[in-house]
Write a protein that holds these residues in place. Structure first.
Motif, PDB file in Angstrom:
ATOM      1  N   GLY A 147       0.814  -1.204   0.000  1.00 28.81           N
ATOM      2  CA  GLY A 147       0.000   0.000   0.000  1.00 28.81           C
ATOM      3  C   GLY A 147       0.850   1.258   0.000  1.00 28.81           C
ATOM      4  N   ARG A 148       1.916   1.247   0.779  1.00 34.48           N
ATOM      5  CA  ARG A 148       2.828   2.400   0.820  1.00 34.48           C
ATOM      6  C   ARG A 148       3.550   2.559  -0.510  1.00 34.48           C
ATOM      7  N   GLY A 159      -2.581   3.142  -3.344  1.00 30.23           N
ATOM      8  CA  GLY A 159      -2.281   2.461  -2.093  1.00 30.23           C
ATOM      9  C   GLY A 159      -3.473   1.807  -1.412  1.00 30.23           C
TER      10      GLY A 159
END
Length: 208
Positions: A114-115, A121
């Motif tokens: 996600g990052r 993300g």
């Protein structure tokens, strides 16, 4: 011949995926899930949802845009909801010891990818959690075909990890190497999931 048709489509598409752009994939990748449905007709509606969602995801991911990727994510998320529902019905008492570690690992993966995914993300993290839930459900399966199901779910996880890594984390030659592994692991995963599930639903223990 039905099994061979899926195998042929899988091999040709995996090779075609190494070259871009490639119009051959509009035929081979689009044909994968229909060929699998013919080879192993899904008797469970939830498995049919998984097959349909996977087909829609395959078609969407023929595109390279962020919108195509989002559509693919949503389609495969629906597919994993179907697979999770079907596999959860095959769980047996005392078979859920691996669920928490798998969910914990998928949560960590969801956070990391996600990052790395930037604007994508949130949908990527949600998808990773859903995929992890499917793998956890597969780990609870018991009986004939259970090993195939677990191997299929694990390969699905590997395939998507390679896809996410090649798109969001890696670059250059390393990304191309990771990308080359996506389709072989994906097509094997689908085959093992569906044939393993079919074996568990057959009275004689053989694939439907």
């Amino acid at each position: 011949m039905k099994k061979q048709a899926y195998a042929l489509a899988a091999v040709v598409d995996s090779i075609a995926a190494l070259r871009r752009p490639n119009r051959v994939r509009r035929v081979t990748k689009t044909a994968l899930m229909p060929a699998l449905a013919v080879a192993t007709p899904p008797r469970d509606p939830a498995m049919a949802l998984g097959l349909a969602g996977s087909w829609a995801g395959d078609v969407a991911l023929l595109g390279d845009s962020d919108q195509a990727f989002r559509t693919g994510l949503v389609s495969f998320l629906a597919a994993h909801v179907g697979y999770t529902t079907a596999l959860a019905r095959r769980s047996q008492p005392g078979s859920r010891g691996a669920v928490l570690p798998i969910v914990a690992a998928s949560s960590a993966g969801a956070w990391l990818f996600g990052r790395a995914a930037g604007p994508l993300g949130r949908p990527v993290a949600l998808y990773a959690l859903t995929l992890g839930t499917m793998v956890a459900a597969a780990s609870t399966a018991r009986g004939t075909g259970a090993r195939r199901v677990v191997c299929g779910a694990t390969l699905f996880l590997l395939s998507d990890a390679l896809l996410g890594s090649s798109r969001f984390v890696l670059s250059g030659r390393t990304a191309r190497v990771a990308s080359a592994g996506v389709m072989p692991t994906y097509t094997a995963a689908q085959w093992l999931l569906h044939t393993g599930f079919a074996r568990g639903g057959s009275a004689d223990g053989e694939p439907a």
